[in-house]
Design a protein around this motif. Structure first.
Motif, PDB file in Angstrom:
ATOM      1  N   CYS A 153      -0.001 -64.070 -11.864  1.00  0.00           N
ATOM      2  CA  CYS A 153       0.443 -64.291 -10.479  1.00  0.00           C
ATOM      3  C   CYS A 153       1.931 -64.617 -10.422  1.00  0.00           C
ATOM      4  CB  CYS A 153      -0.384 -65.394  -9.825  1.00  0.00           C
ATOM      5  SG  CYS A 153      -0.126 -67.056 -10.497  1.00  0.00           S
ATOM      6  N   VAL A 154       2.472 -65.220 -11.476  1.00  0.00           N
ATOM      7  CA  VAL A 154       3.906 -65.537 -11.507  1.00  0.00           C
ATOM      8  C   VAL A 154       4.731 -64.251 -11.513  1.00  0.00           C
ATOM      9  CG1 VAL A 154       5.753 -66.637 -12.829  1.00  0.00           C
ATOM     10  CG2 VAL A 154       3.523 -67.758 -12.653  1.00  0.00           C
ATOM     11  N   VAL A 155       4.288 -63.277 -12.300  1.00  0.00           N
ATOM     12  CA  VAL A 155       4.992 -61.990 -12.367  1.00  0.00           C
ATOM     13  C   VAL A 155       4.931 -61.299 -11.009  1.00  0.00           C
ATOM     14  CG1 VAL A 155       5.082 -59.745 -13.500  1.00  0.00           C
ATOM     15  CG2 VAL A 155       4.451 -61.778 -14.820  1.00  0.00           C
ATOM     16  N   LYS A 156       3.767 -61.336 -10.383  1.00  0.00           N
ATOM     17  CA  LYS A 156       3.589 -60.705  -9.066  1.00  0.00           C
ATOM     18  C   LYS A 156       4.526 -61.333  -8.038  1.00  0.00           C
ATOM     19  CE  LYS A 156      -0.040 -59.878  -5.581  1.00  0.00           C
ATOM     20  NZ  LYS A 156       0.466 -60.755  -4.510  1.00  0.00           N
ATOM     21  N   ILE A 157       4.568 -62.657  -8.000  1.00  0.00           N
ATOM     22  CA  ILE A 157       5.428 -63.349  -7.033  1.00  0.00           C
ATOM     23  C   ILE A 157       6.899 -63.071  -7.330  1.00  0.00           C
ATOM     24  CG2 ILE A 157       6.158 -65.617  -6.190  1.00  0.00           C
ATOM     25  CD1 ILE A 157       3.224 -66.532  -6.724  1.00  0.00           C
ATOM     26  N   ALA A 158       7.262 -63.035  -8.611  1.00  0.00           N
ATOM     27  CA  ALA A 158       8.652 -62.753  -8.986  1.00  0.00           C
ATOM     28  C   ALA A 158       9.096 -61.391  -8.457  1.00  0.00           C
ATOM     29  CB  ALA A 158       8.812 -62.805 -10.501  1.00  0.00           C
ATOM     30  N   LYS A 159       8.237 -60.415  -8.575  1.00  0.00           N
ATOM     31  CA  LYS A 159       8.580 -59.073  -8.086  1.00  0.00           C
ATOM     32  C   LYS A 159       8.702 -59.060  -6.562  1.00  0.00           C
ATOM     33  CE  LYS A 159       6.610 -56.598 -12.042  1.00  0.00           C
ATOM     34  NZ  LYS A 159       5.531 -55.701 -12.536  1.00  0.00           N
ATOM     35  N   GLU A 160       7.843 -59.825  -5.878  1.00  0.00           N
ATOM     36  CA  GLU A 160       7.929 -59.915  -4.418  1.00  0.00           C
ATOM     37  C   GLU A 160       9.249 -60.559  -3.988  1.00  0.00           C
ATOM     38  OE1 GLU A 160       4.540 -62.150  -3.201  1.00  0.00           O
ATOM     39  OE2 GLU A 160       3.085 -60.569  -3.679  1.00  0.00           O
ATOM     40  N   VAL A 161       9.600 -61.669  -4.648  1.00  0.00           N
ATOM     41  CA  VAL A 161      10.844 -62.367  -4.312  1.00  0.00           C
ATOM     42  C   VAL A 161      12.056 -61.478  -4.616  1.00  0.00           C
ATOM     43  CG1 VAL A 161      12.316 -64.353  -4.876  1.00  0.00           C
ATOM     44  CG2 VAL A 161       9.837 -64.663  -4.647  1.00  0.00           C
ATOM     45  N   ALA A 162      12.009 -60.782  -5.751  1.00  0.00           N
ATOM     46  CA  ALA A 162      13.123 -59.897  -6.124  1.00  0.00           C
ATOM     47  C   ALA A 162      13.309 -58.790  -5.094  1.00  0.00           C
ATOM     48  CB  ALA A 162      12.861 -59.299  -7.506  1.00  0.00           C
ATOM     49  N   GLU A 163      12.205 -58.248  -4.594  1.00  0.00           N
ATOM     50  CA  GLU A 163      12.297 -57.192  -3.590  1.00  0.00           C
ATOM     51  C   GLU A 163      12.898 -57.724  -2.293  1.00  0.00           C
ATOM     52  OE1 GLU A 163       9.450 -53.854  -1.363  1.00  0.00           O
ATOM     53  OE2 GLU A 163       8.601 -55.209  -2.866  1.00  0.00           O
ATOM     54  N   SER A 164      12.473 -58.930  -1.892  1.00  0.00           N
ATOM     55  CA  SER A 164      12.981 -59.491  -0.632  1.00  0.00           C
ATOM     56  C   SER A 164      14.459 -59.864  -0.739  1.00  0.00           C
ATOM     57  CB  SER A 164      12.151 -60.709  -0.220  1.00  0.00           C
ATOM     58  OG  SER A 164      12.362 -61.794  -1.113  1.00  0.00           O
ATOM     59  N   LYS A 165      14.894 -60.273  -1.939  1.00  0.00           N
ATOM     60  CA  LYS A 165      16.281 -60.683  -2.142  1.00  0.00           C
ATOM     61  C   LYS A 165      17.162 -59.540  -2.648  1.00  0.00           C
ATOM     62  CE  LYS A 165      15.580 -65.624  -3.149  1.00  0.00           C
ATOM     63  NZ  LYS A 165      16.717 -66.241  -2.469  1.00  0.00           N
ATOM     64  N   LYS A 166      16.544 -58.369  -2.865  1.00  0.00           N
ATOM     65  CA  LYS A 166      17.263 -57.216  -3.431  1.00  0.00           C
ATOM     66  C   LYS A 166      17.903 -57.579  -4.775  1.00  0.00           C
ATOM     67  CE  LYS A 166      18.137 -54.840   0.944  1.00  0.00           C
ATOM     68  NZ  LYS A 166      17.100 -55.582   1.678  1.00  0.00           N
ATOM     69  N   THR A 167      17.101 -58.250  -5.597  1.00  0.00           N
ATOM     70  CA  THR A 167      17.538 -58.697  -6.916  1.00  0.00           C
ATOM     71  C   THR A 167      17.219 -57.648  -7.974  1.00  0.00           C
ATOM     72  OG1 THR A 167      17.299 -61.048  -6.428  1.00  0.00           O
ATOM     73  CG2 THR A 167      17.097 -60.413  -8.730  1.00  0.00           C
ATOM     74  N   GLN A 168      18.144 -57.488  -8.900  1.00  0.00           N
ATOM     75  CA  GLN A 168      17.897 -56.660 -10.080  1.00  0.00           C
ATOM     76  C   GLN A 168      17.131 -57.522 -11.083  1.00  0.00           C
ATOM     77  OE1 GLN A 168      21.457 -54.978 -11.888  1.00  0.00           O
ATOM     78  NE2 GLN A 168      20.476 -55.003 -13.898  1.00  0.00           N
ATOM     79  N   LEU A 169      15.816 -57.323 -11.178  1.00  0.00           N
ATOM     80  CA  LEU A 169      14.939 -58.186 -11.969  1.00  0.00           C
ATOM     81  C   LEU A 169      14.435 -57.466 -13.209  1.00  0.00           C
ATOM     82  CD1 LEU A 169      13.208 -60.831 -12.242  1.00  0.00           C
ATOM     83  CD2 LEU A 169      11.418 -59.601 -10.973  1.00  0.00           C
ATOM     84  N   SER A 170      14.557 -58.123 -14.364  1.00  0.00           N
ATOM     85  CA  SER A 170      13.939 -57.661 -15.608  1.00  0.00           C
ATOM     86  C   SER A 170      12.782 -58.601 -15.938  1.00  0.00           C
ATOM     87  CB  SER A 170      14.949 -57.663 -16.755  1.00  0.00           C
ATOM     88  OG  SER A 170      16.035 -56.809 -16.470  1.00  0.00           O
ATOM     89  N   VAL A 171      11.660 -58.038 -16.388  1.00  0.00           N
ATOM     90  CA  VAL A 171      10.472 -58.831 -16.709  1.00  0.00           C
ATOM     91  C   VAL A 171      10.136 -58.640 -18.186  1.00  0.00           C
ATOM     92  CG1 VAL A 171       8.036 -59.226 -16.206  1.00  0.00           C
ATOM     93  CG2 VAL A 171       9.604 -58.591 -14.352  1.00  0.00           C
TER      94      VAL A 171
END
Length: 378
Positions: free
Chosen positions: A192-210
């Motif tokens: 669930c942490v990974v899922k939320i991280a991707k949601e937050v990254a999308e809303s903030k337009k963040t370049q996220l690496s997992v």
């Protein structure tokens, strides 16, 4: 002349009630701290922030860069929180930096906010400032006062529910909301942490690496094996090294210095280990690395850390518990801890001395680890 140590003593609790407007308002009167030369890497998470920050600092220093690392809490002396190019900043240097900030301006700041401003002052001319969040993400003075070029998220699990939320999902979102425009999510135990991280990254337009376990290289595994580090340090070093590469560098892991932080699965005597684990996630990491033997657990806990759940996790490796008595306002009353041990059917007594032929594991909080190290002059 007001000394920093005296000023901090007046503040009382390290984490005062959080007001997101307080630290930025104080920063307004310290304009030189709003325009820093250093590039800031922000580290947020539940467990492993100190290790990830120090590994990254050591990697950057290995490249000859000028690096400051701000971590918390401390074990023995508060200047342990301020690491500059391989050494702790002296108390005298911190006093001078404190006076340069003007103590009157800091009068309304919390204990942790004072140290945050002090870190900005001490490290503002560095090439890199590796800045560890205190207990939260968006609810943290480091988040409200800095503009990082990169955010790193260590393992996220339940902790500080009274500040961050009762559920893992709420805590994860609170921490992940500190995300800047570039971020790296370290290896997680909960999907669930990974899922939320991707949601937050999308809303903030963040370049996220997992990251996941495949990102732990053979060189990292060999380095940790050579230094007898527990498995979780492989995950911490993987996150630090991935960040190091993201910043445009390559490093020599086999020749990386040893981690110079106390209380991280630290073997202080041939039969005694000290770890600052203080939540269920930390207890699970201990269990994973100490599962082959039974230990006398030298233990105490803050009352808000769910000691029953922690002791349930550790019970398979506990021979008995020796309660490490501490005078601290947050420590669980001794009779309450004894009741938990009775319910769990774990034999216990009060800690008094170490026996040569027994194996000991000291944990429960930074206060327990720090006082144990102080008492034995380690």
């Amino acid at each position: 002349m007001m000394r920093l140590e005296d000023f901090l003593e007046q503040k009382g609790s390290e984490y005062a009630h959080f007001d997101p407007k307080r630290a930025p308002a104080i920063l307004h009167f310290l304009p030189h701290l709003s325009h820093l030369r250093c590039k800031i890497i922000h580290i947020v998470g539940t467990n492993g922030k100190g290790s990830v920050g120090r590994f990254l600092s050591l990697l950057l220093r290995q490249r000859g860069l000028n690096v400051g690392h701000f971590s918390s809490p401390h074990l023995l002396y508060f200047n342990e929180r301020f690491w500059l190019n391989g050494r702790n900043v002296s108390l005298e240097e911190l006093d001078r930096a404190f006076l340069s900030l003007n103590p009157k301006i800091l009068q309304e700041a919390s204990y942790f906010e004072v140290l945050t401003f002090l870190a900005l002052e001490v490290f503002r001319e560095c090439d890199y400032f590796v800045c560890e969040a205190g207990l939260g993400g968006e609810f943290d003075s480091t988040t409200t006062c800095i503009k990082p070029i990169l955010t790193l998220f260590t393992s996220i699990s339940l902790d500080h529910q009274e500040f961050l939320g009762e559920s893992l999902e709420a805590i994860a979102r609170t921490k992940l909301n500190a995300m800047s425009k570039r971020a790296i999510l370290g290896i997680q135990s909960f999907s669930c942490v990974v899922k939320i991280a991707k949601e937050v990254a999308e809303s903030k337009k963040t370049q996220l690496s997992v990251l996941d376990s495949k990102d732990i290289s053979e060189a990292i595994k060999q380095y940790c094996f050579k230094n007898a580090y527990p498995k979780y340090q492989q995950e911490n070093l993987a996150l630090a090294y991935y960040a190091f590469e993201d910043l445009g560098y390559r490093g020599d892991i086999p020749n990386l210095p040893r981690l110079d932080l106390q209380g991280r699965m630290q073997q202080v005597f041939s039969n005694v280990w000290v770890d600052v684990a203080h939540n269920v996630g930390g207890a699970k990491a201990i269990l994973e690395n100490f599962s082959k033997d039974k230990y006398i657990l030298v233990y105490n806990s803050y009352k808000d850390k769910d000691p029953k759940a922690i002791l349930e996790v550790l019970k398979p490796i506990i021979q008995s518990v020796e309660i490490f008595v501490l005078n601290h306002p947050r420590i669980i009353p001794k009779e309450d801890l004894e009741q938990i041990l009775k319910i769990l059917e774990i034999p216990y007594r009060e800690f008094s001395f170490l026996k040569e032929k027994e194996k000991y594991l000291v944990c429960g909080s930074f206060s327990v680890g720090g006082e144990f190290l102080r008492r034995f002059r380690i």
